[in-house]
Design an enzyme around this catalytic site. Structure first.
Site, PDB file in Angstrom:
ATOM      1  N   ASP A  85      72.992  88.543  46.214  1.00  0.00           N
ATOM      2  CA  ASP A  85      73.770  87.650  47.066  1.00  0.00           C
ATOM      3  C   ASP A  85      75.257  87.961  46.976  1.00  0.00           C
ATOM      4  O   ASP A  85      75.697  88.736  46.109  1.00  0.00           O
ATOM      5  CB  ASP A  85      73.496  86.179  46.696  1.00  0.00           C
TER       6      ASP A  85
ATOM      7  N   ASN B  99      69.539  73.815  39.792  1.00  0.00           N
ATOM      8  CA  ASN B  99      68.644  73.087  40.710  1.00  0.00           C
ATOM      9  C   ASN B  99      67.411  73.923  41.073  1.00  0.00           C
ATOM     10  O   ASN B  99      66.685  73.591  41.999  1.00  0.00           O
ATOM     11  CB  ASN B  99      69.405  72.665  41.975  1.00  0.00           C
TER      12      ASN B  99
ATOM     13  N   HIS C 234      67.486  77.133  42.053  1.00  0.00           N
ATOM     14  CA  HIS C 234      67.676  78.182  43.063  1.00  0.00           C
ATOM     15  C   HIS C 234      67.562  79.567  42.430  1.00  0.00           C
ATOM     16  O   HIS C 234      67.848  79.752  41.245  1.00  0.00           O
ATOM     17  CB  HIS C 234      69.003  78.020  43.830  1.00  0.00           C
TER      18      HIS C 234
ATOM     19  N   GLU D 243      68.663  77.869  48.086  1.00  0.00           N
ATOM     20  CA  GLU D 243      68.767  76.503  47.595  1.00  0.00           C
ATOM     21  C   GLU D 243      67.457  75.743  47.836  1.00  0.00           C
ATOM     22  O   GLU D 243      66.627  76.184  48.654  1.00  0.00           O
ATOM     23  CB  GLU D 243      69.916  75.793  48.325  1.00  0.00           C
TER      24      GLU D 243
HETATM   25  C1  GLP Z   1      74.661  81.790  41.020  1.00  0.00           C
HETATM   26  C2  GLP Z   1      73.917  82.995  41.539  1.00  0.00           C
HETATM   27  C3  GLP Z   1      72.496  83.029  41.033  1.00  0.00           C
HETATM   28  C4  GLP Z   1      72.470  82.806  39.539  1.00  0.00           C
HETATM   29  C5  GLP Z   1      73.048  81.458  39.230  1.00  0.00           C
HETATM   30  C6  GLP Z   1      73.025  81.115  37.752  1.00  0.00           C
HETATM   31  O1  GLP Z   1      74.459  80.653  41.791  1.00  0.00           O
HETATM   32  N1  GLP Z   1      73.901  83.057  42.955  1.00  0.00           N
HETATM   33  O2  GLP Z   1      71.911  84.274  41.373  1.00  0.00           O
HETATM   34  O3  GLP Z   1      71.157  82.890  39.065  1.00  0.00           O
HETATM   35  O4  GLP Z   1      74.386  81.473  39.682  1.00  0.00           O
HETATM   36  O5  GLP Z   1      74.200  81.465  37.156  1.00  0.00           O
HETATM   37  P1  GLP Z   1      74.518  81.429  35.610  1.00  0.00           P
HETATM   38  O6  GLP Z   1      73.852  82.614  35.036  1.00  0.00           O
HETATM   39  O7  GLP Z   1      76.008  81.543  35.526  1.00  0.00           O
HETATM   40  O8  GLP Z   1      73.998  80.155  35.088  1.00  0.00           O
END
Ligand code: GLP
Length: 219
Positions: free
Chosen positions: A62, A120, A122, A127
């Site tokens: 993403d 959440n 995702h 989402e």
């Molecule tokens: C973002 C990314 C996700 C990732 C998530 C968790 O929203 N788009 O791909 O899995 O963060 O992030 P973290 O590893 O900082 O908890």
């Protein structure tokens, strides 16, 4: 589904690096890569291993709708953590772009997809409520995600409200999937996603329908 519990954050990076290292021995490997704070130990370990990335192609899950040179774009993050530190060709790493159909056309035969999980449930920026059939597209970020990700920005107002994300359908076509989760605050959602109902309300629960998934968690 089995959740493999590791000793600490560095072991998480090492175990997933072993899987990446093995994948890089395939002819012309294709990887899908995540951002966020969780994969930082993975990228540090991969850089230390001094592997040959010259035949590898990568796709990031993403990207925010943001100037790609912004210091907090996922593009900048990946260059700093990995791409500028290994011998991957700049033409061989890709981020979702518009028109999203053109990006989709490039993603074929993914050997390994590495995921994190949002609080959440995702995955990438799919989402809750995202269709299990979804493909790469522009999405609005949920308030929860904007708040979670505001820690990377100077203020919550600077967090982009939209992103381009691979779809759940796109991700599920990968031959192998590894999900990394770090921190006690992820344990509940991880259990719900991996052992609860398979539902579009918890996007990560779709992984229960994939034949080759490994889940790694550390506190
Ligand atoms: C973002 C990314 C996700 C990732 C998530 C968790 O929203 N788009 O791909 O899995 O963060 O992030 P973290 O590893 O900082 O908890």
């Amino acid at each position: 589904m089995k959740i493999n519990i590791l000793k600490n954050y560095w072991e998480l990076g090492e175990v997933v690096s072993d899987i990446v290292e093995h994948t890089l021995t395939l002819p012309e490997p294709k990887l899908v890569l995540p951002t966020g704070s969780t994969p930082i130990s993975l990228y540090k370990e991969l850089v230390n291993r001094d592997l040959d990335w010259s035949t590898t192609t990568t796709f990031n899950l993403d990207e925010y709708v943001i100037n790609l040179n912004h210091p907090h774009s996922y593009n900048s993050f990946m260059k700093k953590q990995l791409f500028d530190r290994v011998n991957i060709y700049p033409d061989n790493y890709h981020f979702p772009f518009r028109p999203t159909e053109a990006f989709e056309d490039k993603i074929k035969e993914i050997d390994l997809c590495i995921l994190g999980i949002g609080s959440n449930g995702h995955i990438a920026f799919n989402e809750p409520g995202s269709s299990f059939e979804s493909r790469t597209r522009v999405v609005d970020l949920s308030e929860q995600t904007i708040e979670d990700n505001s820690r990377f920005f100077d203020s919550i107002d600077e967090v982009p409200k939209q992103a381009i994300t691979m779809g759940l359908g796109t991700i599920m076509e990968s031959k192998k999937i590894v999900l990394m989760a770090n921190g006690e605050h992820k344990l509940n959602i991880l259990n719900v996603a991996m052992n609860g109902e398979v539902t579009e309300d918890i996007p990560a629960s779709i992984l229960q329908n994939h034949k080759n998934v490994k889940i790694y968690y550390c506190e």
